[in-house]
Design an enzyme around this catalytic site. Structure first.
Site, PDB file in Angstrom:
ATOM      1  N   ARG A  96      55.415 -24.723  95.282  1.00 46.33           N
ATOM      2  CA  ARG A  96      54.754 -24.882  93.982  1.00 46.33           C
ATOM      3  C   ARG A  96      54.414 -23.526  93.379  1.00 46.33           C
ATOM      4  O   ARG A  96      54.714 -23.254  92.208  1.00 46.33           O
ATOM      5  CB  ARG A  96      53.464 -25.711  94.138  1.00 46.33           C
ATOM      6  N   ARG A  97      53.790 -22.670  94.167  1.00 44.68           N
ATOM      7  CA  ARG A  97      53.431 -21.345  93.653  1.00 44.68           C
ATOM      8  C   ARG A  97      54.671 -20.545  93.284  1.00 44.68           C
ATOM      9  O   ARG A  97      54.673 -19.801  92.303  1.00 44.68           O
ATOM     10  CB  ARG A  97      52.590 -20.598  94.686  1.00 44.68           C
ATOM     11  N   ARG A 121      54.582 -16.088 105.671  1.00 47.08           N
ATOM     12  CA  ARG A 121      53.700 -16.892 106.512  1.00 47.08           C
ATOM     13  C   ARG A 121      52.587 -15.992 107.003  1.00 47.08           C
ATOM     14  O   ARG A 121      52.548 -14.811 106.729  1.00 47.08           O
ATOM     15  CB  ARG A 121      54.485 -17.430 107.718  1.00 47.08           C
ATOM     16  N   CYS A 126      53.002 -32.419 101.066  1.00 45.50           N
ATOM     17  CA  CYS A 126      51.989 -31.489 100.561  1.00 45.50           C
ATOM     18  C   CYS A 126      52.571 -30.162 100.124  1.00 45.50           C
ATOM     19  O   CYS A 126      51.904 -29.401  99.445  1.00 45.50           O
ATOM     20  CB  CYS A 126      50.909 -31.242 101.591  1.00 45.50           C
ATOM     21  N   LYS A 186      44.135 -30.040 101.065  1.00 44.52           N
ATOM     22  CA  LYS A 186      45.470 -29.830 100.524  1.00 44.52           C
ATOM     23  C   LYS A 186      46.533 -29.834 101.610  1.00 44.52           C
ATOM     24  O   LYS A 186      47.717 -30.001 101.324  1.00 44.52           O
ATOM     25  CB  LYS A 186      45.532 -28.523  99.732  1.00 44.52           C
ATOM     26  N   ASP A 187      46.123 -29.632 102.869  1.00 40.74           N
ATOM     27  CA  ASP A 187      47.068 -29.621 103.982  1.00 40.74           C
ATOM     28  C   ASP A 187      47.194 -30.972 104.674  1.00 40.74           C
ATOM     29  O   ASP A 187      47.961 -31.113 105.628  1.00 40.74           O
ATOM     30  CB  ASP A 187      46.639 -28.588 105.035  1.00 40.74           C
ATOM     31  N   ARG A 208      48.511 -11.567 105.074  1.00 38.12           N
ATOM     32  CA  ARG A 208      49.084 -11.555 103.726  1.00 38.12           C
ATOM     33  C   ARG A 208      48.502 -10.415 102.888  1.00 38.12           C
ATOM     34  O   ARG A 208      49.231  -9.735 102.157  1.00 38.12           O
ATOM     35  CB  ARG A 208      48.858 -12.912 103.058  1.00 38.12           C
TER      36      ARG A 208
END
Length: 310
Positions: free
Chosen positions: A128-129, A146, A237, A80-81, A152
């Site tokens: 997106r999220r 980040r 992306c 995905k990256d 996180r």
């Protein structure tokens, strides 16, 4: 002299974990020893948002430079990256079987998204999220964050945030999936193209027979369809786009959704194609292109910044 495969990885716990998994699989299948080479990237050292840095491709550039210079033999990327544009002299030599492609919520008290308090602070670095969160809960305060998975999750433990949205596959690879309080259904919440899958990149022309031991053709076909959506839309992306492909027998089914960054609107498209075992990758890419073309025809470029509008 025994050949040692030098495999490049970022230094985060997740990157090292997933690269170590690939290295172990290669050695177990072929007997070829491996060595992990840690490389710092701009995405690791900068505190700017991913969008301002140009998207998640910033994680790939330093690794690719090391590979082209001959300092390493392979790179393990989170698919995905990985930018959709080909990189001169490099090829995706192997795609292992995909893990869980879903996003999850990790929230205080183990609550679901629906049960978060009014105005709750939820962290994510993904446009997106952010859009998906706001489409379901417009009252939320979505905080741009980040840092690695541990950072996180600590922000939730400390009470700085009510919750964070992360990838299920990443938590699984770190042995922390139990910290997820809700799994988002892919039909309601499609994730980033390629999420849950890994890509092993190599130099074009190199002998990479070891990678055949971990190749999973069905995963490669599915993610080619998803990434074709991004490529056709000319979106990065980090764009507010979700796409997920599934296989039902010989039928490849692809759904993609483009979101307004505010979460106030979205456009989706689902199409399918039959796989015959011949040129399945070409079929997958054509399916992705067709889905993207339909999204553009329906007005997706008016919702999000997409280069494919022309």
């Amino acid at each position: 002299m025994t050949r040692i495969l030098r495999i490049a990885t970022r230094g985060s716990a997740l990157a090292r974990a997933q690269t170590g998994m690939v290295a172990d699989q290669i050695t177990a299948a072929t007997g070829v020893p491996t060595e992990l080479v840690i490389i710092k990237t701009e995405g690791d050292t900068s505190r700017e948002s991913l969008a301002s840095l140009g998207g998640t491709g910033v994680f790939a550039s330093a690794l690719r430079e090391a590979l082209t210079r001959g300092e390493v033999d392979l790179i393990v990327h989170s698919l995905k990256d990985l930018p959709t544009a080909a990189y001169p002299g490099l090829v995706i030599g192997g795609v292992p079987e995909r893990e869980d492609a879903r996003d999850v919520l990790c929230a205080q008290g183990g609550v679901s998204l629906a049960d978060l308090p009014e105005g709750a602070r939820v962290g994510t670095g993904s446009p997106r999220r952010r859009a998906q969160l706001l489409s379901l809960r417009p009252d939320l305060e979505v905080v741009d964050i980040r840092g690695n998975v541990d950072t996180r999750l600590r922000s939730v433990e400390r009470g700085d945030l009510h919750g964070v949205v992360l990838a299920a596959a990443g938590l699984e690879r770190l042995g922390r999936l139990a910290e997820a309080s809700e799994f988002f259904d892919l039909e309601l919440w499609p994730t980033a193209p390629g999420q849950g899958a890994l890509a092993i990149e190599a130099r074009e022309g190199d002998d990479i027979t070891e990678l055949l031991s971990i190749e999973h053709g069905l995963t490669r076909t599915a993610v080619r369809a998803e990434r074709s959506v991004l490529a056709t839309l000319e979106a990065g992306c980090a764009a507010p786009i979700g796409a997920h492909a599934t296989l039902d027998g010989d039928l490849l089914v692809l759904t993609a959704v483009v979101y307004a960054p505010s979460g106030e609107a979205e456009l989706g498209c689902t199409r399918s194609a039959t796989l015959t075992g011949v040129d399945d990758g070409v079929v997958a890419e054509a399916l992705g292109a067709a889905v993207a073309a339909q999204l553009l025809e329906d007005g997706a470029a008016e919702l999000a910044p997409l280069g494919g509008a022309a």
